[in-house]
Scaffold this motif. Structure first.
Motif, PDB file in Angstrom:
ATOM      1  N   ALA A 106      -4.875 -12.019  57.230  1.00  0.00           N
ATOM      2  CA  ALA A 106      -6.179 -12.415  57.773  1.00  0.00           C
ATOM      3  C   ALA A 106      -6.591 -13.798  57.269  1.00  0.00           C
ATOM      4  N   GLY A 107      -6.038 -14.201  56.126  1.00  0.00           N
ATOM      5  CA  GLY A 107      -6.367 -15.521  55.575  1.00  0.00           C
ATOM      6  C   GLY A 107      -7.118 -15.449  54.253  1.00  0.00           C
ATOM      7  N   LYS A 108      -6.983 -14.346  53.559  1.00  0.00           N
ATOM      8  CA  LYS A 108      -7.699 -14.182  52.280  1.00  0.00           C
ATOM      9  C   LYS A 108      -7.329 -15.276  51.281  1.00  0.00           C
ATOM     10  N   SER A 126      -5.367 -13.099  42.817  1.00  0.00           N
ATOM     11  CA  SER A 126      -4.835 -12.292  43.915  1.00  0.00           C
ATOM     12  C   SER A 126      -4.064 -11.115  43.312  1.00  0.00           C
ATOM     13  N   ALA A 127      -4.492  -9.907  43.656  1.00  0.00           N
ATOM     14  CA  ALA A 127      -3.808  -8.722  43.115  1.00  0.00           C
ATOM     15  C   ALA A 127      -2.339  -8.730  43.526  1.00  0.00           C
ATOM     16  N   GLY A 128      -2.074  -9.131  44.773  1.00  0.00           N
ATOM     17  CA  GLY A 128      -0.692  -9.179  45.246  1.00  0.00           C
ATOM     18  C   GLY A 128       0.132 -10.192  44.447  1.00  0.00           C
ATOM     19  N   LYS A 188       9.493  -1.771  45.216  1.00  0.00           N
ATOM     20  CA  LYS A 188       9.614  -0.691  46.192  1.00  0.00           C
ATOM     21  C   LYS A 188       8.283  -0.489  46.950  1.00  0.00           C
ATOM     22  N   TYR A 189       7.198  -0.445  46.213  1.00  0.00           N
ATOM     23  CA  TYR A 189       5.886  -0.249  46.852  1.00  0.00           C
ATOM     24  C   TYR A 189       5.563  -1.392  47.802  1.00  0.00           C
ATOM     25  N   ILE A 190       5.796  -2.618  47.367  1.00  0.00           N
ATOM     26  CA  ILE A 190       5.423  -3.771  48.193  1.00  0.00           C
ATOM     27  C   ILE A 190       6.264  -3.807  49.468  1.00  0.00           C
ATOM     28  N   GLU A 229       7.466  -1.349  51.029  1.00  0.00           N
ATOM     29  CA  GLU A 229       7.002  -0.269  51.903  1.00  0.00           C
ATOM     30  C   GLU A 229       5.538  -0.449  52.311  1.00  0.00           C
ATOM     31  N   GLY A 230       4.897  -1.498  51.819  1.00  0.00           N
ATOM     32  CA  GLY A 230       3.489  -1.729  52.144  1.00  0.00           C
ATOM     33  C   GLY A 230       2.548  -0.729  51.498  1.00  0.00           C
ATOM     34  N   GLN A 231       3.056   0.012  50.522  1.00  0.00           N
ATOM     35  CA  GLN A 231       2.235   1.032  49.862  1.00  0.00           C
ATOM     36  C   GLN A 231       1.458   0.435  48.693  1.00  0.00           C
ATOM     37  N   ILE A 232       0.410   1.128  48.276  1.00  0.00           N
ATOM     38  CA  ILE A 232      -0.426   0.644  47.186  1.00  0.00           C
ATOM     39  C   ILE A 232       0.147   1.096  45.840  1.00  0.00           C
ATOM     40  N   PRO A 290     -10.290  -4.186  45.860  1.00  0.00           N
ATOM     41  CA  PRO A 290      -9.561  -2.921  45.864  1.00  0.00           C
ATOM     42  C   PRO A 290      -9.206  -2.494  47.278  1.00  0.00           C
ATOM     43  N   ARG A 291      -7.989  -2.020  47.462  1.00  0.00           N
ATOM     44  CA  ARG A 291      -7.563  -1.664  48.816  1.00  0.00           C
ATOM     45  C   ARG A 291      -7.326  -0.175  48.980  1.00  0.00           C
ATOM     46  N   LYS A 292      -7.849   0.598  48.051  1.00  0.00           N
ATOM     47  CA  LYS A 292      -7.771   2.057  48.152  1.00  0.00           C
ATOM     48  C   LYS A 292      -8.973   2.603  47.371  1.00  0.00           C
ATOM     49  N   GLU A 327      -2.880  -8.598  66.330  1.00  0.00           N
ATOM     50  CA  GLU A 327      -1.994  -9.537  67.009  1.00  0.00           C
ATOM     51  C   GLU A 327      -1.997 -10.894  66.292  1.00  0.00           C
ATOM     52  N   GLU A 328      -3.197 -11.370  65.964  1.00  0.00           N
ATOM     53  CA  GLU A 328      -3.337 -12.657  65.283  1.00  0.00           C
ATOM     54  C   GLU A 328      -2.728 -12.592  63.875  1.00  0.00           C
ATOM     55  N   MET A 329      -2.995 -11.506  63.165  1.00  0.00           N
ATOM     56  CA  MET A 329      -2.465 -11.384  61.799  1.00  0.00           C
ATOM     57  C   MET A 329      -0.940 -11.356  61.823  1.00  0.00           C
ATOM     58  N   GLU A 339       9.128 -10.512  50.435  1.00  0.00           N
ATOM     59  CA  GLU A 339       9.989  -9.430  50.909  1.00  0.00           C
ATOM     60  C   GLU A 339       9.277  -8.519  51.906  1.00  0.00           C
ATOM     61  N   ASP A 340       7.946  -8.671  52.003  1.00  0.00           N
ATOM     62  CA  ASP A 340       7.203  -7.814  52.944  1.00  0.00           C
ATOM     63  C   ASP A 340       6.788  -8.579  54.207  1.00  0.00           C
ATOM     64  N   ASP A 341       7.239  -9.817  54.359  1.00  0.00           N
ATOM     65  CA  ASP A 341       6.969 -10.567  55.590  1.00  0.00           C
ATOM     66  C   ASP A 341       8.092 -10.358  56.596  1.00  0.00           C
ATOM     67  N   THR A 358     -10.845 -15.331  63.007  1.00  0.00           N
ATOM     68  CA  THR A 358     -10.001 -15.709  64.139  1.00  0.00           C
ATOM     69  C   THR A 358     -10.004 -17.214  64.375  1.00  0.00           C
ATOM     70  N   ALA A 359     -11.095 -17.852  63.981  1.00  0.00           N
ATOM     71  CA  ALA A 359     -11.262 -19.292  64.228  1.00  0.00           C
ATOM     72  C   ALA A 359     -10.309 -20.114  63.357  1.00  0.00           C
ATOM     73  N   THR A 360     -10.451 -21.432  63.423  1.00  0.00           N
ATOM     74  CA  THR A 360      -9.569 -22.293  62.620  1.00  0.00           C
ATOM     75  C   THR A 360      -9.889 -22.134  61.133  1.00  0.00           C
ATOM     76  N   ILE A 361      -8.955 -22.529  60.298  1.00  0.00           N
ATOM     77  CA  ILE A 361      -9.127 -22.403  58.851  1.00  0.00           C
ATOM     78  C   ILE A 361     -10.423 -23.084  58.420  1.00  0.00           C
ATOM     79  N   GLU A 362     -10.699 -24.259  58.972  1.00  0.00           N
ATOM     80  CA  GLU A 362     -11.888 -24.989  58.547  1.00  0.00           C
ATOM     81  C   GLU A 362     -13.174 -24.301  59.022  1.00  0.00           C
TER      82      GLU A 362
HETATM   83  N1  UP5 Z   1      -3.649 -18.826  58.235  1.00  0.00           N
HETATM   84  C1  UP5 Z   1      -4.664 -18.435  57.426  1.00  0.00           C
HETATM   85  N2  UP5 Z   1      -5.842 -18.589  58.036  1.00  0.00           N
HETATM   86  C2  UP5 Z   1      -5.585 -19.065  59.280  1.00  0.00           C
HETATM   87  C3  UP5 Z   1      -6.410 -19.425  60.398  1.00  0.00           C
HETATM   88  N3  UP5 Z   1      -7.743 -19.320  60.355  1.00  0.00           N
HETATM   89  N4  UP5 Z   1      -5.805 -19.856  61.519  1.00  0.00           N
HETATM   90  C4  UP5 Z   1      -4.440 -19.958  61.573  1.00  0.00           C
HETATM   91  N5  UP5 Z   1      -3.620 -19.652  60.558  1.00  0.00           N
HETATM   92  C5  UP5 Z   1      -4.173 -19.209  59.411  1.00  0.00           C
HETATM   93  O1  UP5 Z   1      -2.628 -16.477  55.409  1.00  0.00           O
HETATM   94  C6  UP5 Z   1      -1.491 -15.997  56.090  1.00  0.00           C
HETATM   95  C7  UP5 Z   1      -0.902 -17.096  56.962  1.00  0.00           C
HETATM   96  O2  UP5 Z   1      -1.820 -17.418  58.001  1.00  0.00           O
HETATM   97  C8  UP5 Z   1      -0.663 -18.401  56.205  1.00  0.00           C
HETATM   98  O3  UP5 Z   1       0.506 -18.981  56.652  1.00  0.00           O
HETATM   99  C9  UP5 Z   1      -1.887 -19.251  56.539  1.00  0.00           C
HETATM  100  O4  UP5 Z   1      -1.617 -20.623  56.513  1.00  0.00           O
HETATM  101  C10 UP5 Z   1      -2.218 -18.786  57.944  1.00  0.00           C
HETATM  102  P1  UP5 Z   1      -2.988 -15.999  53.928  1.00  0.00           P
HETATM  103  O5  UP5 Z   1      -4.157 -16.773  53.496  1.00  0.00           O
HETATM  104  O6  UP5 Z   1      -1.784 -15.978  53.092  1.00  0.00           O
HETATM  105  O7  UP5 Z   1      -3.449 -14.496  54.285  1.00  0.00           O
HETATM  106  P2  UP5 Z   1      -3.696 -13.263  53.338  1.00  0.00           P
HETATM  107  O8  UP5 Z   1      -4.820 -12.499  53.940  1.00  0.00           O
HETATM  108  O9  UP5 Z   1      -3.812 -13.687  51.931  1.00  0.00           O
HETATM  109  O10 UP5 Z   1      -2.322 -12.491  53.608  1.00  0.00           O
HETATM  110  P3  UP5 Z   1      -1.411 -11.657  52.627  1.00  0.00           P
HETATM  111  O11 UP5 Z   1      -0.105 -11.499  53.320  1.00  0.00           O
HETATM  112  O12 UP5 Z   1      -1.421 -12.206  51.263  1.00  0.00           O
HETATM  113  O13 UP5 Z   1      -2.192 -10.282  52.666  1.00  0.00           O
HETATM  114  P4  UP5 Z   1      -1.811  -8.904  52.114  1.00  0.00           P
HETATM  115  O14 UP5 Z   1      -3.098  -8.227  51.922  1.00  0.00           O
HETATM  116  O15 UP5 Z   1      -0.842  -8.202  52.981  1.00  0.00           O
HETATM  117  O16 UP5 Z   1      -0.995  -9.235  50.806  1.00  0.00           O
HETATM  118  P5  UP5 Z   1      -1.289  -9.045  49.254  1.00  0.00           P
HETATM  119  O17 UP5 Z   1      -0.530 -10.078  48.548  1.00  0.00           O
HETATM  120  O18 UP5 Z   1      -2.737  -8.935  49.032  1.00  0.00           O
HETATM  121  O19 UP5 Z   1      -0.624  -7.628  48.986  1.00  0.00           O
HETATM  122  C11 UP5 Z   1       0.757  -7.458  49.184  1.00  0.00           C
HETATM  123  C12 UP5 Z   1       1.172  -6.070  48.751  1.00  0.00           C
HETATM  124  O20 UP5 Z   1       0.916  -5.887  47.370  1.00  0.00           O
HETATM  125  C13 UP5 Z   1       0.430  -4.918  49.423  1.00  0.00           C
HETATM  126  O21 UP5 Z   1       0.948  -4.613  50.691  1.00  0.00           O
HETATM  127  C14 UP5 Z   1       0.687  -3.804  48.411  1.00  0.00           C
HETATM  128  O22 UP5 Z   1       1.966  -3.281  48.552  1.00  0.00           O
HETATM  129  C15 UP5 Z   1       0.594  -4.552  47.099  1.00  0.00           C
HETATM  130  N6  UP5 Z   1      -0.745  -4.455  46.495  1.00  0.00           N
HETATM  131  C16 UP5 Z   1      -1.060  -3.291  45.807  1.00  0.00           C
HETATM  132  O23 UP5 Z   1      -0.260  -2.368  45.703  1.00  0.00           O
HETATM  133  N7  UP5 Z   1      -2.281  -3.178  45.224  1.00  0.00           N
HETATM  134  C17 UP5 Z   1      -3.233  -4.150  45.304  1.00  0.00           C
HETATM  135  O24 UP5 Z   1      -4.328  -3.960  44.760  1.00  0.00           O
HETATM  136  C18 UP5 Z   1      -2.915  -5.331  46.012  1.00  0.00           C
HETATM  137  C19 UP5 Z   1      -1.661  -5.458  46.593  1.00  0.00           C
END
Ligand code: UP5
Ligand code: MG
Length: 204
Positions: free
Chosen positions: A17-19, A36-38, A58-60, A62-65, A105-107, A132-134, A148-150, A185-189
């Motif tokens: 989403a762009g966090k 960033s927790a990730g 393994k968790y990451i 599988e996208g699991q927490i 927190p995501r859970k 779709e956008e994400m 590894e999760d992309d 959904t809009a531009t980064i800026e």
């Molecule tokens: N981009 C960003 N904004 C844009 C915009 N407005 N327009 C166009 N493009 C835009 O952005 C993603 C991409 O989009 C970049 O290329 C950016 O330039 C572009 P990014 O800012 O990286 O998005 P973000 O929301 O941070 O995406 P991220 O993939 O980091 O989100 P996740 O929530 O999936 O990843 P995270 O690192 O937080 O977690 C990964 C895994 O870790 C989880 O799946 C889980 O397995 C584990 N985890 C836990 O177990 N516990 C936790 O508490 C946290 C994570």
């Protein structure tokens, strides 16, 4: 550490989403310490001698927490370390440390535990856009991220976990009146300007 010495903003939103992008912008505006927790989990995964490395991987994938004890401990340690080197004028206003806690927190169990044991957040910044956008953003980032999760399979799993486990957290904080929803959904800026306005009101 002393809870009265910190201001915490949680930053939530679906995968891609762009966090992280928006946190980087808010760091420049307000001098937050961005955790960033990730990122903390990925660093722990790669740390030599970590007893959690394989489990986290393994968790990451599988996208699991990851079990909350691990993530909360990493966050607490990072907050303590940041507070220990606090310097006025660099995100440390009025004797307080400002934290953006990204992707956590995501859970529900993590949310309740962190609020109870570490501290309560001031606000939740919730970045939202379509799947779709994400997906498009993540697959574009996949070309260079090395994460590894992309990949299509992991992304599907991340979306499912987000809907099933993270949306209830957002609903929980909504009931407490803490959630500021930002259309990502809009531009980064453009997204940045909206987020900046919201945070500025809190620090006004
Ligand atoms: N981009 C960003 N904004 C844009 C915009 N407005 N327009 C166009 N493009 C835009 O952005 C993603 C991409 O989009 C970049 O290329 C950016 O330039 C572009 P990014 O800012 O990286 O998005 P973000 O929301 O941070 O995406 P991220 O993939 O980091 O989100 P996740 O929530 O999936 O990843 P995270 O690192 O937080 O977690 C990964 C895994 O870790 C989880 O799946 C889980 O397995 C584990 N985890 C836990 O177990 N516990 C936790 O508490 C946290 C994570
Ligand atoms: Mg991120």
């Amino acid at each position: 550490f002393d809870k009265s010495k910190v201001t915490v903003f949680f930053v939530l939103g679906g995968p891609g989403a762009g966090k992280g992008t928006q946190c980087a912008n808010l760091v420049k505006d307000f001098g937050f310490c961005h955790l960033s927790a990730g990122d903390l989990l990925r660093a722990e995964q790669d740390r030599e001698g970590s007893q959690y490395g394989e489990m986290i991987r393994k968790y990451i994938r599988e996208g699991q927490i990851v079990p909350m004890e691990v993530t909360i401990k990493l966050l607490e340690n990072a907050m303590r370390a940041a507070l220990a080197e606090k310097r006025d004028g660099e995100g440390w206003q009025d004797g307080k440390g400002r934290f953006l806690i990204d992707g956590f927190p995501r859970k529900m169990d993590q949310a309740l535990k962190f609020d109870e044991d570490v501290c309560q957040s001031t606000m939740v910044l919730f970045f939202t856009t379509t799947e779709e956008e994400m997906s498009k953003r993540l697959l574009e980032r996949a070309k260079t991220s090395g994460r590894e999760d992309d990949n299509v399979e992991s992304i599907k799993k991340r979306f499912r976990v987000y809907k099933e486990q993270t949306m209830p957290v957002i609903e929980h904080y909504s009931k407490e009146g803490k959630v500021a929803t930002i259309d990502a959904t809009a531009t980064i800026e453009e997204v940045h300007q909206k987020a900046k306005e919201i945070v500025a009101k809190v620090f006004a």
